[in-house]
Enzyme design. Structure first.
Site, PDB file in Angstrom:
ATOM      1  N   ASP A 469       0.827  -1.210   0.000  1.00  0.00           N
ATOM      2  CA  ASP A 469       0.000   0.000   0.000  1.00  0.00           C
ATOM      3  C   ASP A 469       0.864   1.264   0.000  1.00  0.00           C
ATOM      4  O   ASP A 469       2.070   1.226   0.297  1.00  0.00           O
ATOM      5  CB  ASP A 469      -0.909  -0.031   1.238  1.00  0.00           C
ATOM      6  CG  ASP A 469      -2.260   0.626   0.997  1.00  0.00           C
ATOM      7  OD1 ASP A 469      -2.354   1.456   0.078  1.00  0.00           O
ATOM      8  OD2 ASP A 469      -3.209   0.326   1.743  1.00  0.00           O
ATOM      9  N   ASP A 537     -11.101   1.641  -3.307  1.00  0.00           N
ATOM     10  CA  ASP A 537     -11.781   1.243  -2.062  1.00  0.00           C
ATOM     11  C   ASP A 537     -13.289   1.284  -2.251  1.00  0.00           C
ATOM     12  O   ASP A 537     -14.036   0.915  -1.352  1.00  0.00           O
ATOM     13  CB  ASP A 537     -11.387   2.186  -0.913  1.00  0.00           C
ATOM     14  CG  ASP A 537     -10.002   1.855  -0.362  1.00  0.00           C
ATOM     15  OD1 ASP A 537      -9.525   0.731  -0.590  1.00  0.00           O
ATOM     16  OD2 ASP A 537      -9.399   2.734   0.287  1.00  0.00           O
TER      17      ASP A 537
END
Ligand code: GLA
Length: 733
Positions: A469, A537
């Site tokens: 990430d 997301d």
């Protein structure tokens, strides 16, 4: 294939042709001409089918010609001092305190394979044309590399600059690719966005002036993806460009009043200032380009290129496991027992890989702490990650974890011991984003620390998968090591590449998945190391239709992480689990829930979904995808078809419910064959018996899924979307 014919050079791909011509440079003062200087220009780039033989150009290049001559000179690369007075691909602050250069053609040769490889690059290159230009001062040499792969039309282009003198100069700008387009009427598609809204197609029409798509965040960014389409409206030609790079990028399109346009693709020159001492050289990242007569063709070429020439060969055309990720269901609230309970459910429903997201390392109970301290939290995992990994693997699942190596929390052991590892400007308060700072990836000591601590965890937990990430952008770009400010952004991303290189070499069988607050770093540089990237997301079926659609223009479905999850992040148009599956079951498919919250019926539904997915997995992940309805053209529909030999799979959805009287026209199938069409059974729609239709009818008239099935949707009060999947099988005679 690359061939030379007198003053012409031809680069041939299966369907396109790029033609250069070497020309004499004529001065008014005849004494200058004795030097015999030559320039190299681009004479054609387009489909072979449109090519008409080009004769050597009568007019020579003359710097003293009419005012506008140099606005249309079609030089392969522009620089300050070539008389163009436009933005240029190259800008050098020379040792004589001038910006002026004059590059002349020196030679061109063909090299087998790729050349001067630095960082991520196109793999399996067949041959490269090396065009050498030399500055009049003789102190600077430029190499233009045009590389071909023999299986598709994409051409890769990069530049190397060498300081042949002994005095330093400063590189202020260096684009990788420049190409002219003979048109004054362009349409540009860019893919811009933000968190939860990545790669939304934006259309601009350009008839004059300059259009720029660029990133300033130190990363390719959510805001402006480096992939762009340019459509020449005068000649009906479709171009696509991208850059194999994850740092600041810049795509400039200029329409010139004289009648031609130019495109420049490369590193953003913003805050860029690279010193080249005597004998130093700089290699730009590789840009890629393709041209064709339809968007379908440019997209197919991009997909093939990424799958065959960017993705790590160990994962090329290999099925990606169905994964479970703990984040959306549990966030930081995880421990060995709760995860193990979920792992057992995962096994029951057919998941293949279990991933512990953020929260597994010491003191990481919220996003204020612990980034950089890559040791397992003994409160959550008494015997470390090795134990939970063993237990999960004993169920027959693979095991993976989340990391965010390029970050550091102020509340961490590593920051306490090494504050100099964080990016912070001297005498200024650092700006935190998501309560974290960025770690100094240009510092080799930092990279060694990360390599060692992460390797230890990967080994102990025998990881099969790592989600990498990157949850903030660069702001305080300042290093404690002596590095020049103008070199920071570029060296930062090369620091990341170095760590990726070392970790992927050390753990060759580990599948890496990129991520950056969802899909904020979805680019070819990252895909070189991580065969898939978490797309967003936002998994809400309605929003995902747009996000996926935008992403698919430049990147194949196999590269997109897509999960069925809570369906609440970013948009309130929630939809049924059937529709959520239909939208998300492409690419790197998976789930993000606390699976313990579901009753048996729902778990059985997931199982059924996974059985369907596994049955068609290769076709879905690696078949040739063609868009049928692009929601950016008509926001009522989103549909595509994926073909592989005798099978195809059709995904259709109505994003706005209504009696649209629509027939879905298939693409890429055999018009001479008959097809059996089997609809996936959904529990929100009546069962439909298989039907048979001819390829001709499917292509020309289309299939009326509305009256066959879609209009029967059980609405259940959802405001979401209405979708179906059908498998098309060629009937053998
Ligand atoms: C980012 C990612 C999420 C998750 C969290 C963890 O927001 O996009 O998928 O990994 O970080 O902190």
């Amino acid at each position: 294939m690359i061939r030379f014919d007198n003053e012409f050079i031809y680069l041939e791909t299966p369907n396109t042709l790029l033609v250069f011509e070497i020309k004499d440079y004529i001065y008014d003062d005849p004494s200058f001409n004795e030097e015999g200087n030559k320039l190299i220009t681009q004479r054609y780039y387009g489909p072979k089918s449109r090519y008409k033989e080009i004769k050597p150009e009568e007019s020579k290049m003359n710097p003293f010609g009419a005012c506008y001559d140099y606005d249309s000179n079609n030089l392969i690369y522009s620089y300050f001092g070539n008389g163009n007075n436009s933005d240029t691909s190259l800008l050098i602050l020379n040792s004589d305190n001038s910006f002026t250069n004059r590059f002349y053609f020196r030679e061109a040769k063909v090299i087998k394979g790729g050349v001067d490889i630095v960082g991520p690059h196109a793999r399996n290159i067949k041959e490269t044309l090396d065009i050498v230009e030399v500055d009049e001062s003789s102190a600077i040499e430029l190499h233009h590399y045009y590389s071909l792969c023999d299986d598709n039309d994409v051409i890769t282009v990069k530049v190397k600059i060498i300081n042949k003198g002994d005095k330093e100069f400063f590189l202020r700008k260096i684009a990788s690719l420049e190409t002219p387009i003979e048109s004054k009427s362009l349409k540009i598609y860019t893919y811009y966005g933000k968190w939860l809204e990545e790669r939304i197609r934006h259309e601009s029409t350009l008839n004059s002036g300059i259009f720029v798509n660029a990133s300033f965040a130190g990363t390719s960014s959510h805001k402006h993806n480096p992939f762009i389409n340019v459509i020449d409206l005068e000649n009906n030609l479709y171009y696509a460009f991208n850059l194999i790079y994850s740092g600041n990028h810049k795509e400039t399109v200029e329409v010139n009043p004289v009648g031609h346009s130019s495109i420049m693709i490369g590193i953003n020159d913003y805050a860029f200032d690279y010193r080249l001492k005597g004998n130093d050289s700089f290699v730009s990242p590789e840009a890629i380009m393709v041209v064709s007569t339809s968007l379908d063709e440019t997209r197919t070429n991009m997909h093939k290129f990424v799958n065959s020439h960017i993705i790590n060969p160990s994962f090329q055309y290999k099925k990606r496991p169905i994964l479970f990720n703990s984040w959306e269901g549990s966030t930081f609230d995880i421990n060995e027992e709760s995860l193990f309970e979920m792992a057992k459910l995962c096994k029951d429903i057919g998941v293949e890989l279990f991933v512990i997201d953020d929260g597994w390392f010491k003191n990481r109970n919220d996003d204020y702490h612990a980034l950089g301290d890559w040791t397992p939290d003994k409160n959550k995992f008494t015997n470390g990650l090795g134990e939970i990994s063993k237990r999960i693997k004993s169920l027959g699942l693979k095991f993976g974890i989340w990391i965010e190596p390029e970050m550091i929390s102020r509340n961490s052991e590593i920051f306490k011991n090494h504050p100099e590892y964080a990016l912070m400007s001297k005498n200024r308060h650092p700006i935190e984003r998501r309560h974290q700072l960025v770690i100094d990836m240009t510092n080799k000591e930092v990279r060694d620390y990360l390599f060692n601590s992460l390797s230890k965890v990967f080994e102990e937990a025998e990881v099969d998968y790592v989600k990498w990430d990157f949850n903030r952008f660069l702001i305080d770009v300042y290093s404690s090591t002596p590095i020049r400010a103008g070199e920071y952004f570029h060296n930062f991303i090369h620091g990341t590449y170095d760590l990726y290189e070392r970790l992927t070499k050390r753990f060759p069988n580990v599948l890496f998945e990129g991520c950056s607050s969802g899909g904020g770093r979805f680019d070819l540089g990252m895909l070189y190391y991580s065969p898939q990237i978490w797309t967003s997301d936002n998994s809400v079926a309605y929003s995902r239709s747009f996000i996926t659609s935008g992403t698919l223009e430049g990147y194949p479905q196999s590269t997109m992480g897509a999960h069925v999850s809570k369906d609440t992040n970013g948009c309130d148009r929630t939809s049924t689990l059937e529709d959520r599956f239909n939208i998300n079951c492409i690419g790197g498919f998976g789930y993000e829930f606390d699976l313990r919250e579901f009753d048996d019926n729902t778990l059985q539904l997931f199982k059924k979904h996974n059985e369907f997915f596994k049955k068609h997995q290769y076709l879905i992940q690696f078949g040739s995808l063609m868009i049928i309805d692009n929601p950016f053209d008509d926001n009522r529909f989103y549909s595509f078809i994926i073909n592989n030999n005798d099978e195809a799979i059709l995904f259709v959805s109505e994003l706005i419910k209504g009696n649209h009287n629509k027939k879905w026209r298939c693409k890429g199938i055999d018009s001479e064959a008959n097809y059996e069409i089997v609809f996936r059974d959904q529990n929100n729609a009546p069962h439909v018996e298989p039907i048979v239709m001819s390829g001709k009818e499917l292509i020309n008239q289309g299939i009326d899924i509305g009256s066959i099935s879609l209009n029967e949707d059980v609405e259940e009060g959802y405001q979401g979307i209405y979708s179906r999947i059908a498998v098309l099988r060629k009937i053998k005679n």
